[in-house]
Design an enzyme around this catalytic site. Structure first.
Site, mmCIF file in Angstrom:
data_model
loop_
_atom_site.group_PDB
_atom_site.id
_atom_site.type_symbol
_atom_site.label_atom_id
_atom_site.label_comp_id
_atom_site.label_asym_id
_atom_site.label_seq_id
_atom_site.Cartn_x
_atom_site.Cartn_y
_atom_site.Cartn_z
ATOM 1 N N LYS A 77 1.038 -1.128 -0.105
ATOM 2 C CA LYS A 77 -0.113 -0.156 0.142
ATOM 3 C C LYS A 77 1.022 1.151 0.089
ATOM 4 C CE LYS A 77 -3.754 1.897 2.582
ATOM 5 N NZ LYS A 77 -4.777 1.750 3.986
ATOM 6 N N SER A 152 -9.647 1.764 2.932
ATOM 7 C CA SER A 152 -8.534 2.492 2.278
ATOM 8 C C SER A 152 -7.866 1.794 1.314
ATOM 9 C CB SER A 152 -8.074 3.936 3.157
ATOM 10 O OG SER A 152 -7.216 2.661 3.912
ATOM 11 N N SER A 176 -9.458 -1.208 7.100
ATOM 12 C CA SER A 176 -9.097 -0.558 5.875
ATOM 13 C C SER A 176 -8.395 -1.914 5.067
ATOM 14 C CB SER A 176 -8.095 0.495 5.816
ATOM 15 O OG SER A 176 -8.683 1.545 5.849
HETATM 16 N N1 GLN Z 1 -12.862 3.448 6.703
HETATM 17 C C1 GLN Z 1 -12.412 3.688 7.750
HETATM 18 C C2 GLN Z 1 -11.952 5.476 7.808
HETATM 19 O O1 GLN Z 1 -12.239 5.880 6.965
HETATM 20 C C3 GLN Z 1 -11.017 2.917 8.108
HETATM 21 C C4 GLN Z 1 -9.778 3.677 7.656
HETATM 22 C C5 GLN Z 1 -8.625 2.747 7.744
HETATM 23 O O2 GLN Z 1 -8.663 1.812 8.357
HETATM 24 N N2 GLN Z 1 -7.428 3.361 7.462
HETATM 25 O O3 GLN Z 1 -11.226 5.947 8.699
#
Ligand code: GLN
Length: 482
Positions: A77, A152, A176
């Site tokens: 990532k 994400s 994420s």
């Molecule tokens: N969807 C969650 C957020 O927007 C998770 C983000 C993550 O785990 N980096 O914060």
């Protein structure tokens, strides 16, 4: 022609000489090229990967010992540092930035002879659930290109889903890794907080962030976990607990004590098919001799607000370092004072969602509102941690949906951040408490999309979690993997 199904099978092929690392890298590069429109990668390290593959083939031929991830093709990532390679958190504020060191996790992958094939698209600074908040544009879900891959770590998920790498790393602050795994029909593991060093992981919310792993087979995810876990002098929050042999997935046929929450399976915000499919699975597990028991859980409605208060607070502090002075984007406007310089640089460099979270986090930390928001959210975190610890006194695992919905249509939730945040209801819990959790692609919805089952275990209980996951993947899947 070689088709990847697991690291073990790939390694047997290499040993028997039916395939080489070079052929494999070439094959993957072709596929990446053919699937470019999915936008899973920010950059592909084709030359590096080919070179490395040749070197590995030579070493193997001359009988030199081979690493545990010999020739395994991995995507990272775009928040995980790899020396001399681009690192931008899919943000314009870091456009063109090259990392001067590698994350500990990456060092460990390389030491075991993995091949890093590229860095993967994601939501800017890992903030989002759809991968639509990226400076490089959206990523398409390979199961249905009109849908999002989740976020994400959407690029890392699609890279595995579409066969563009064998396994990939993401980061999981509130889901994420697990939620995109759910949306894409693959496995996504978030380990215990402190299991994997965060050194070289771009910070979003430091007391929540953890590197996670995507794969198609539990054994592959376990093997990568085994390699990248463990003590690291560069991260004071990483545990010195010995790393167990996570890829020893036997013995099978253990009977587990499984808890679930009716409040979650019957929640008003769920797609009802998700709750009913999980209930059917729980029935089967019961029939097979596991103890499956509903536990009362009345905190569900508090956890998303607590998560967004605490993570935005941490983010507002973490992201204050991007000021245009030391590195990253810098405004070209001249003749302005320092405050104006910061304002311009940050306004130009950050995207809308990141700005929203910095402002929200600054607000909840401000003198007049600190107790009303930050302190209260911390109390919810404590309460939740105690509640979950209590449950784990009597149970081995807790089962939940990963997400209340299957993959959203592109654009469906972009204009409504609250709706998007609420969809994190089942994943943020594991990060608030710091426990390991995995999403397993066990189901197919009548709309044709895959969805997962989430299994959570006690802190540092990755081994039983992975063993049960392996059983579930082998005996309880209602769909073939992509
Ligand atoms: N969807 C969650 C957020 O927007 C998770 C983000 C993550 O785990 N980096 O914060």
């Amino acid at each position: 022609m070689f088709e990847f199904s697991s690291i073990e099978q790939y390694h047997s092929g290499l040993k028997e000489g039916t395939v080489t690392c070079l052929q494999t890298v070439e094959r993957y590069l072709q596929r990446i090229h053919a699937k470019q429109h999915l936008n899973a990668f920010v950059e592909v390290y084709a030359e590096d990967a080919l070179q490395k593959a040749k070197e590995l083939d030579r070493n193997r031929a001359s009988g030199k010992s081979t690493g545990r991830l010999h020739g395994v093709i991995i995507g990272l990532k775009d928040v995980i540092a790899y020396k001399d390679h681009r690192l931008t958190a899919s943000s314009n504020i870091l456009k063109g930035f090259t990392s001067v060191y590698s994350a500990t996790a990456v060092e460990r992958l390389l030491a075991e002879e993995a091949i890093i094939i590229g860095n993967c698209n994601c939501d800017e600074f890992a903030m989002g659930s759809t991968n639509e908040n990226s400076a490089y544009g959206k990523v398409l879900n390979a199961a249905d290109e009109t849908r999002v891959p989740g976020g994400s770590s959407g690029g890392s998920a699609v890279a595995v889903q579409a066969g563009l790498c064998m396994v990939s790393l993401g980061s999981d602050t509130g889901g994420s890794v697990r939620q995109p795994a759910d949306f894409c029909g693959i496995i996504g593991l978030k380990p215990t907080y402190g299991r994997i060093s965060r050194y070289g992981l771009i910070a979003y919310a430091s007391s929540f962030d953890q590197i996670g792993i995507f794969g198609n087979a539990v054994a592959d995810v376990a093997k990568v976990l085994e390699v990248i876990s463990g003590y690291d002098e560069y991260d004071s929050t990483v545990s010195s607990k010995p790393v167990e042999s996570y890829s020893s997935l036997d013995p099978k046929n253990k009977k587990y004590r499984i808890a679930y929450f009716n409040e979650a399976l019957e929640h008003r915000g769920n797609d009802p098919e998700i709750g009913s499919s999980i209930k059917n699975l729980l029935e089967k597990l019961k029939d097979d001799g596991h103890a499956v028991v509903p536990v009362e859980f009345d905190l569900l409605d508090y956890i998303v607000p607590a998560y967004y208060v605490l993570t935005t607070a941490e983010a507002s502090s973490n992201l204050s370092r991007y000021d245009g002075v030391k590195y990253g984007h810098r405004t070209t406007v001249r003749g302005i004072d320092l405050t104006e310089f910061y304002k311009r640089t940050r306004s130009e460099g950050f995207g809308q969602e990141v700005k929203r979270r910095i402002m929200l986090g600054t607000f909840v930390l401000s003198a007049g509102f600190y107790d009303a928001y930050f302190t209260r959210a911390q109390k919810v975190r404590n309460l939740l941690t105690k509640k979950i610890e209590l449950i784990f006194k009597d149970f081995d695992v807790i089962i939940l949906p990963t997400s209340p919905d299957t993959a959203f249509k592109t654009g469906e939730k972009t204009t409504d951040p609250i709706a998007m945040y609420l969809a994190d209801i089942y994943t943020v819990m594991a990060n608030l408490v710091g426990i390991p959790a995995i999403s397993l692609p066990l189901f197919t919805h009548s709309n044709g999309m895959p969805f997962g089952l989430q299994v959570m275990a006690k802190r540092f209980n990755e081994l039983p979690l992975l063993r049960l996951s392996n059983e579930l993947m082998q005996g309880y899947r209602t769909q073939p993997l992509n």
